[in-house]
Design a protein around this motif. Structure first.
Motif, PDB file in Angstrom:
ATOM      1  N   GLN A 176       0.830  -1.201   0.000  1.00  0.00           N
ATOM      2  CA  GLN A 176       0.000   0.000   0.000  1.00  0.00           C
ATOM      3  C   GLN A 176       0.867   1.256   0.000  1.00  0.00           C
ATOM      4  OE1 GLN A 176      -3.433   0.283  -0.375  1.00  0.00           O
ATOM      5  NE2 GLN A 176      -2.836   2.398  -0.698  1.00  0.00           N
ATOM      6  N   SER A 177       1.941   1.241   0.771  1.00  0.00           N
ATOM      7  CA  SER A 177       2.848   2.380   0.825  1.00  0.00           C
ATOM      8  C   SER A 177       3.493   2.634  -0.539  1.00  0.00           C
ATOM      9  CB  SER A 177       3.930   2.136   1.872  1.00  0.00           C
ATOM     10  OG  SER A 177       4.826   3.204   1.931  1.00  0.00           O
ATOM     11  N   LEU A 178       3.900   1.567  -1.217  1.00  0.00           N
ATOM     12  CA  LEU A 178       4.480   1.714  -2.562  1.00  0.00           C
ATOM     13  C   LEU A 178       3.445   2.272  -3.537  1.00  0.00           C
ATOM     14  CD1 LEU A 178       6.592  -1.554  -2.825  1.00  0.00           C
ATOM     15  CD2 LEU A 178       7.459   0.791  -2.655  1.00  0.00           C
ATOM     16  N   GLN A 179       2.199   1.803  -3.418  1.00  0.00           N
ATOM     17  CA  GLN A 179       1.134   2.305  -4.285  1.00  0.00           C
ATOM     18  C   GLN A 179       0.870   3.783  -4.010  1.00  0.00           C
ATOM     19  OE1 GLN A 179      -0.206   0.697  -6.884  1.00  0.00           O
ATOM     20  NE2 GLN A 179      -1.201   2.621  -7.343  1.00  0.00           N
ATOM     21  N   ASP A 180       0.886   4.176  -2.742  1.00  0.00           N
ATOM     22  CA  ASP A 180       0.684   5.580  -2.380  1.00  0.00           C
ATOM     23  C   ASP A 180       1.775   6.455  -2.975  1.00  0.00           C
ATOM     24  OD1 ASP A 180      -1.561   4.819  -0.980  1.00  0.00           O
ATOM     25  OD2 ASP A 180      -0.619   5.008   1.009  1.00  0.00           O
ATOM     26  N   GLU A 181       3.024   5.963  -2.950  1.00  0.00           N
ATOM     27  CA  GLU A 181       4.134   6.718  -3.525  1.00  0.00           C
ATOM     28  C   GLU A 181       3.948   6.903  -5.021  1.00  0.00           C
ATOM     29  OE1 GLU A 181       8.044   5.271  -2.619  1.00  0.00           O
ATOM     30  OE2 GLU A 181       7.539   5.024  -0.500  1.00  0.00           O
ATOM     31  N   ILE A 182       3.470   5.868  -5.677  1.00  0.00           N
ATOM     32  CA  ILE A 182       3.286   5.933  -7.131  1.00  0.00           C
ATOM     33  C   ILE A 182       2.195   6.932  -7.498  1.00  0.00           C
ATOM     34  CG2 ILE A 182       2.479   4.592  -9.132  1.00  0.00           C
ATOM     35  CD1 ILE A 182       3.884   2.156  -7.821  1.00  0.00           C
ATOM     36  N   THR A 183       1.122   6.982  -6.711  1.00  0.00           N
ATOM     37  CA  THR A 183      -0.020   7.819  -7.077  1.00  0.00           C
ATOM     38  C   THR A 183       0.096   9.256  -6.593  1.00  0.00           C
ATOM     39  OG1 THR A 183      -1.250   7.113  -5.123  1.00  0.00           O
ATOM     40  CG2 THR A 183      -1.602   5.853  -7.154  1.00  0.00           C
ATOM     41  N   LEU A 184       1.013   9.566  -5.660  1.00  0.00           N
ATOM     42  CA  LEU A 184       1.143  10.927  -5.158  1.00  0.00           C
ATOM     43  C   LEU A 184       1.836  11.810  -6.194  1.00  0.00           C
ATOM     44  CD1 LEU A 184       0.905  13.009  -2.875  1.00  0.00           C
ATOM     45  CD2 LEU A 184       3.144  12.226  -2.069  1.00  0.00           C
ATOM     46  N   ASP A 185       1.197  12.918  -6.532  1.00  0.00           N
ATOM     47  CA  ASP A 185       1.814  13.903  -7.424  1.00  0.00           C
ATOM     48  C   ASP A 185       2.595  14.887  -6.557  1.00  0.00           C
ATOM     49  OD1 ASP A 185       2.570  15.819  -9.226  1.00  0.00           O
ATOM     50  OD2 ASP A 185       0.533  16.367  -9.830  1.00  0.00           O
ATOM     51  N   TYR A 186       3.904  14.685  -6.464  1.00  0.00           N
ATOM     52  CA  TYR A 186       4.736  15.508  -5.599  1.00  0.00           C
ATOM     53  C   TYR A 186       4.776  16.969  -6.020  1.00  0.00           C
ATOM     54  CZ  TYR A 186       6.414  11.070  -3.790  1.00  0.00           C
ATOM     55  OH  TYR A 186       6.492   9.838  -3.216  1.00  0.00           O
ATOM     56  N   SER A 187       4.442  17.243  -7.274  1.00  0.00           N
ATOM     57  CA  SER A 187       4.520  18.623  -7.758  1.00  0.00           C
ATOM     58  C   SER A 187       3.184  19.356  -7.694  1.00  0.00           C
ATOM     59  CB  SER A 187       5.052  18.625  -9.196  1.00  0.00           C
ATOM     60  OG  SER A 187       4.138  17.949 -10.048  1.00  0.00           O
ATOM     61  N   SER A 188       2.142  18.690  -7.219  1.00  0.00           N
ATOM     62  CA  SER A 188       0.836  19.351  -7.147  1.00  0.00           C
ATOM     63  C   SER A 188       0.865  20.481  -6.117  1.00  0.00           C
ATOM     64  CB  SER A 188      -0.255  18.345  -6.764  1.00  0.00           C
ATOM     65  OG  SER A 188      -0.121  17.980  -5.400  1.00  0.00           O
ATOM     66  N   PRO A 189       0.032  21.505  -6.309  1.00  0.00           N
ATOM     67  CA  PRO A 189      -0.022  22.604  -5.326  1.00  0.00           C
ATOM     68  C   PRO A 189      -0.329  22.111  -3.907  1.00  0.00           C
ATOM     69  CG  PRO A 189      -1.219  23.202  -7.321  1.00  0.00           C
ATOM     70  CD  PRO A 189      -0.833  21.757  -7.458  1.00  0.00           C
ATOM     71  N   GLU A 190      -1.184  21.091  -3.802  1.00  0.00           N
ATOM     72  CA  GLU A 190      -1.520  20.567  -2.476  1.00  0.00           C
ATOM     73  C   GLU A 190      -0.311  19.913  -1.808  1.00  0.00           C
ATOM     74  OE1 GLU A 190      -3.200  19.668  -5.310  1.00  0.00           O
ATOM     75  OE2 GLU A 190      -5.002  20.882  -5.049  1.00  0.00           O
ATOM     76  N   ALA A 191       0.445  19.145  -2.576  1.00  0.00           N
ATOM     77  CA  ALA A 191       1.619  18.480  -2.023  1.00  0.00           C
ATOM     78  C   ALA A 191       2.670  19.499  -1.608  1.00  0.00           C
ATOM     79  CB  ALA A 191       2.201  17.494  -3.035  1.00  0.00           C
ATOM     80  N   LEU A 192       2.879  20.508  -2.433  1.00  0.00           N
ATOM     81  CA  LEU A 192       3.864  21.545  -2.107  1.00  0.00           C
ATOM     82  C   LEU A 192       3.415  22.361  -0.898  1.00  0.00           C
ATOM     83  CD1 LEU A 192       4.827  22.661  -5.719  1.00  0.00           C
ATOM     84  CD2 LEU A 192       6.133  21.199  -4.164  1.00  0.00           C
ATOM     85  N   GLU A 193       2.129  22.655  -0.806  1.00  0.00           N
ATOM     86  CA  GLU A 193       1.580  23.392   0.340  1.00  0.00           C
ATOM     87  C   GLU A 193       1.758  22.575   1.626  1.00  0.00           C
ATOM     88  OE1 GLU A 193      -0.287  26.488   2.418  1.00  0.00           O
ATOM     89  OE2 GLU A 193       0.299  26.471   0.292  1.00  0.00           O
TER      90      GLU A 193
END
Length: 182
Positions: free
Chosen positions: A152-169
């Motif tokens: 699940q953790s690996l899947q979460d890493e794959i699906t997270l968009d690190y460059s999205s405004p929410e992730a950066l915020e």
């Protein structure tokens, strides 16, 4: 190769006296040396269980709970807790004993995923695991849960968009300075 094997058949115990040559700059036994011993016992345990050469595929978290001193007797105990098709999870518990006082302390535990190989380096099937008591059932299910959480953790890493405004915020919640060159 046997079609099945017991947890008991996989059990290995290794004890070694800690020497000054095993210590780090602070006079404690070097964590890397303990990891090397853990890798050795994981190999021996997995190979004994399946009757094949085994390689280390992954090591789950190793927390060093208590330091090991020069002159202490370190004991590692390992057993197969889970089997897949060609992989096995080996649970390892490490203790150290002051041989003068007899005091024993738990220093660390970990889980090594080992994979059985043939002479050509190809994965081979491992025997089914015979669970003989409720403690072995508990350890098996704990391994199933860790494997599921890791996937699940690996899947979460794959699906997270690190460059999205929410992730950066969200990075404002951490002890960092974000200084992106745009």
């Amino acid at each position: 190769m046997n079609n099945s094997n017991t947890v008991s058949a996989s059990k290995i115990t290794l004890s070694e006296l800690m020497l000054p040559s095993h210590s780090n700059f602070s006079g404690k036994i070097h964590g890397g040396y303990l990891l090397s011993l853990m890798d050795q016992i994981a190999f021996a345990c997995a190979s004994k269980y399946c009757g094949s050469y085994c390689v280390t595929a992954s090591v789950d978290t190793v927390n060093f709970l208590n330091p090991v001193e020069i002159g202490e007797l370190v004991t590692l105990k390992a057993s197969v807790n889970y089997v897949g098709t060609s992989s096995m999870v080996v649970g390892i518990r490490v203790t150290s004993q002051n041989i003068q006082t007899g005091k024993v302390k738990h220093t660390n535990s970990s889980y090594f995923t080992m994979v059985a190989k043939n002479e050509k380096g190809k994965n081979v099937q491992v025997p089914k695991l015979i669970l003989s008591n409720l403690d072995e059932v508990r350890r098996f299910y704990e391994s199933v849960n860790r494997i599921s959480q890791k996937k699940q953790s690996l899947q979460d890493e794959i699906t997270l968009d690190y460059s999205s405004p929410e992730a950066l915020e969200n990075l404002q919640n951490y002890n960092i300075i974000l200084n992106l060159n745009k």
